[in-house]
Design a protein around this motif. Structure first.
Motif, mmCIF file in Angstrom:
data_model
loop_
_atom_site.group_PDB
_atom_site.id
_atom_site.type_symbol
_atom_site.label_atom_id
_atom_site.label_comp_id
_atom_site.label_asym_id
_atom_site.label_seq_id
_atom_site.Cartn_x
_atom_site.Cartn_y
_atom_site.Cartn_z
ATOM 1 N N VAL A 1 -46.053 114.045 -30.828
ATOM 2 C CA VAL A 1 -45.996 115.411 -31.355
ATOM 3 C C VAL A 1 -46.356 115.503 -32.832
ATOM 4 N N GLN A 2 -46.563 114.342 -33.448
ATOM 5 C CA GLN A 2 -46.927 114.354 -34.870
ATOM 6 C C GLN A 2 -47.800 113.159 -35.166
ATOM 7 N N ASP A 3 -48.807 113.360 -36.033
ATOM 8 C CA ASP A 3 -49.734 112.294 -36.408
ATOM 9 C C ASP A 3 -49.644 112.114 -37.919
ATOM 10 N N LEU B 1 -45.366 98.066 -50.188
ATOM 11 C CA LEU B 1 -44.472 97.885 -49.034
ATOM 12 C C LEU B 1 -43.795 99.214 -48.752
ATOM 13 N N ARG B 2 -43.913 99.718 -47.524
ATOM 14 C CA ARG B 2 -43.238 100.956 -47.104
ATOM 15 C C ARG B 2 -42.247 100.590 -46.003
ATOM 16 N N GLY B 3 -40.969 100.959 -46.231
ATOM 17 C CA GLY B 3 -39.983 100.651 -45.186
ATOM 18 C C GLY B 3 -38.746 99.993 -45.786
ATOM 19 N N LEU B 4 -37.869 99.632 -44.925
ATOM 20 C CA LEU B 4 -37.797 99.743 -43.480
ATOM 21 C C LEU B 4 -37.140 101.085 -43.145
ATOM 22 N N HIS B 5 -37.863 101.862 -42.317
ATOM 23 C CA HIS B 5 -37.422 103.237 -42.054
ATOM 24 C C HIS B 5 -37.178 103.479 -40.566
ATOM 25 N N PHE B 6 -36.325 104.451 -40.296
ATOM 26 C CA PHE B 6 -36.139 104.988 -38.937
ATOM 27 C C PHE B 6 -35.563 106.393 -39.080
ATOM 28 N N GLY C 1 -40.549 107.237 -31.652
ATOM 29 C CA GLY C 1 -41.439 106.158 -31.237
ATOM 30 C C GLY C 1 -42.721 106.318 -32.041
ATOM 31 N N LYS C 2 -43.405 105.215 -32.386
ATOM 32 C CA LYS C 2 -44.607 105.294 -33.221
ATOM 33 C C LYS C 2 -45.723 104.443 -32.640
ATOM 34 N N LEU C 3 -46.933 105.012 -32.664
ATOM 35 C CA LEU C 3 -48.141 104.283 -32.258
ATOM 36 C C LEU C 3 -48.954 104.050 -33.528
ATOM 37 N N ALA D 1 -36.278 99.806 -36.678
ATOM 38 C CA ALA D 1 -36.702 100.095 -38.051
ATOM 39 C C ALA D 1 -38.142 99.614 -38.183
ATOM 40 N N HIS D 2 -38.923 100.352 -38.954
ATOM 41 C CA HIS D 2 -40.358 100.055 -39.086
ATOM 42 C C HIS D 2 -40.766 100.030 -40.549
ATOM 43 N N GLY D 3 -41.656 99.109 -40.860
ATOM 44 C CA GLY D 3 -42.226 99.072 -42.206
ATOM 45 C C GLY D 3 -43.510 98.265 -42.181
ATOM 46 N N GLN E 1 -52.525 104.952 -39.836
ATOM 47 C CA GLN E 1 -52.348 106.208 -39.107
ATOM 48 C C GLN E 1 -51.425 105.937 -37.924
ATOM 49 N N TYR E 2 -50.467 106.837 -37.699
ATOM 50 C CA TYR E 2 -49.556 106.598 -36.587
ATOM 51 C C TYR E 2 -49.047 107.900 -35.976
ATOM 52 N N LYS E 3 -49.073 107.915 -34.662
ATOM 53 C CA LYS E 3 -48.564 109.039 -33.878
ATOM 54 C C LYS E 3 -47.061 108.841 -33.673
ATOM 55 N N THR F 1 -38.875 103.752 -55.414
ATOM 56 C CA THR F 1 -37.470 103.748 -55.866
ATOM 57 C C THR F 1 -36.547 104.062 -54.696
ATOM 58 N N LYS F 2 -36.984 105.003 -53.883
ATOM 59 C CA LYS F 2 -36.181 105.377 -52.699
ATOM 60 C C LYS F 2 -35.967 104.168 -51.798
ATOM 61 N N ASP F 3 -37.004 103.394 -51.549
ATOM 62 C CA ASP F 3 -36.867 102.233 -50.657
ATOM 63 C C ASP F 3 -36.070 101.111 -51.316
HETATM 64 C C1 LIG Z 1 -42.400 110.315 -43.103
HETATM 65 C C2 LIG Z 1 -42.742 111.692 -43.600
HETATM 66 C C3 LIG Z 1 -42.709 112.006 -44.953
HETATM 67 N N1 LIG Z 1 -43.026 113.268 -45.370
HETATM 68 C C4 LIG Z 1 -43.014 113.536 -46.809
HETATM 69 C C5 LIG Z 1 -41.706 113.218 -47.507
HETATM 70 C C6 LIG Z 1 -42.130 112.738 -48.876
HETATM 71 O O1 LIG Z 1 -42.225 113.837 -49.772
HETATM 72 C C7 LIG Z 1 -43.532 112.164 -48.669
HETATM 73 C C8 LIG Z 1 -43.575 110.655 -48.651
HETATM 74 O O2 LIG Z 1 -42.592 110.216 -47.729
HETATM 75 P P1 LIG Z 1 -42.140 108.708 -47.686
HETATM 76 O O3 LIG Z 1 -42.097 108.143 -49.081
HETATM 77 O O4 LIG Z 1 -40.901 108.628 -46.848
HETATM 78 O O5 LIG Z 1 -43.382 108.026 -46.906
HETATM 79 P P2 LIG Z 1 -43.384 106.544 -46.339
HETATM 80 O O6 LIG Z 1 -42.664 105.607 -47.259
HETATM 81 O O7 LIG Z 1 -44.775 106.240 -45.977
HETATM 82 O O8 LIG Z 1 -42.519 106.670 -45.016
HETATM 83 C C9 LIG Z 1 -42.974 106.169 -43.758
HETATM 84 O O9 LIG Z 1 -42.931 104.781 -43.873
HETATM 85 C C10 LIG Z 1 -42.690 104.000 -42.718
HETATM 86 C C11 LIG Z 1 -43.789 102.964 -42.618
HETATM 87 C C12 LIG Z 1 -42.472 104.676 -41.453
HETATM 88 O O10 LIG Z 1 -42.538 104.066 -40.388
HETATM 89 C C13 LIG Z 1 -42.096 106.095 -41.424
HETATM 90 O O11 LIG Z 1 -42.984 106.778 -40.564
HETATM 91 C C14 LIG Z 1 -42.076 106.786 -42.715
HETATM 92 O O12 LIG Z 1 -40.735 106.746 -43.167
HETATM 93 O O13 LIG Z 1 -43.979 112.671 -47.405
HETATM 94 C C15 LIG Z 1 -43.377 114.264 -44.491
HETATM 95 O O14 LIG Z 1 -43.657 115.412 -44.887
HETATM 96 N N2 LIG Z 1 -43.394 113.975 -43.147
HETATM 97 C C16 LIG Z 1 -43.087 112.733 -42.673
HETATM 98 O O15 LIG Z 1 -43.134 112.519 -41.427
#
Ligand SMILES: Cc1cn([C@H]2C[C@H](O)[C@@H](COP(=O)(O)OP(=O)(O)O[C@H]3O[C@H](C)C(=O)[C@H](O)[C@H]3O)O2)c(=O)[nH]c1=O
Length: 181
Positions: free
Chosen positions: A45-47, A57-62, A70-72, A117-119, A129-131, A164-166
């Protein structure tokens, strides 16, 4: 298109059929009928699409239930080490993490079900890119610190660039009681 279950049950590595010719290539990245026949009968439902410089490094998120996703996942540019951690308490591989190479050469995709958790870490400048099977829900965001000693993940790259958030995400031991996957 081939589907291979990895050592974490329900995590599926998908190798697409890539049709190359003198112009370039064509490939199907998702096909409902093919995925359903392989047992992946999920509605996306979302891409999402993110770009990261080498070493990011992005993660570890859920996302917590009822917004678990679920993510593709695939790398459409460059290459990443994709990391998946089993957070399903009743799973035989609970707390186990695996690392999979995804890149724009093999064009493999990874299906990560809800409850993980995914990262990822960017080996080189990349785009991912992920669905997702559920919508983004900010209030349901959860995460685990990338260098949680209990997980002992080898990200393969020293001194990653982490938001910083991570950097402020909790350790698994501090959130474990609240997990309900
Ligand atoms: C995930 C997401 C974020 N946002 C906004 C919120 C923040 O203002 C901005 C950046 O978000 P964030 O720093 O959380 O992005 P990532 O660190 O790439 O987060 C992702 O990183 C890992 C690899 C994942 O598996 C997740 O899908 C997701 O958490 O996009 C949205 O508007 N929609 C979204 O679905």
């Amino acid at each position: 298109m081939t589907f291979t279950e990895l050592e974490l049950k329900d995590v599926i590595l998908i190798s697409p059929n890539v049709f190359g010719d003198e112009r370039g290539f064509f490939m199907e990245t998702y096909n409902k009928a093919v995925f359903s026949k392989a047992g992946l009968d999920r509605e996306f439902v979302q891409d999402n699409h993110s770009k990261s410089s080498a070493g990011v490094l992005r993660g570890l998120h859920f996302q917590k239930n009822p917004y678990a996703q679920g993510k593709l996942v695939r790398a459409t540019k460059g290459s990443i080490w994709d990391i998946v951690v089993d957070l399903r308490k009743n799973s035989a591989t609970y707390k186990k993490a695996i690392k999979i190479l995804l890149d724009d050469k093999d064009k493999r995709m990874l299906y990560v079900p809800e409850g993980f958790a995914h990262g990822f870490i960017s080996i080189e400048d990349c785009e991912v890119q992920y669905k997702c099977t559920n919508l983004y829900n900010k209030e349901s965001e959860g995460g685990i610190r990338w260098n949680d000693p209990e997980l002992g993940i080898d990200w393969g790259i020293e001194n990653p660039v982490v938001s910083t958030k991570d950097q402020e995400l909790p350790y698994l031991k501090d959130i474990e009681s609240a997990l309900n996957f």
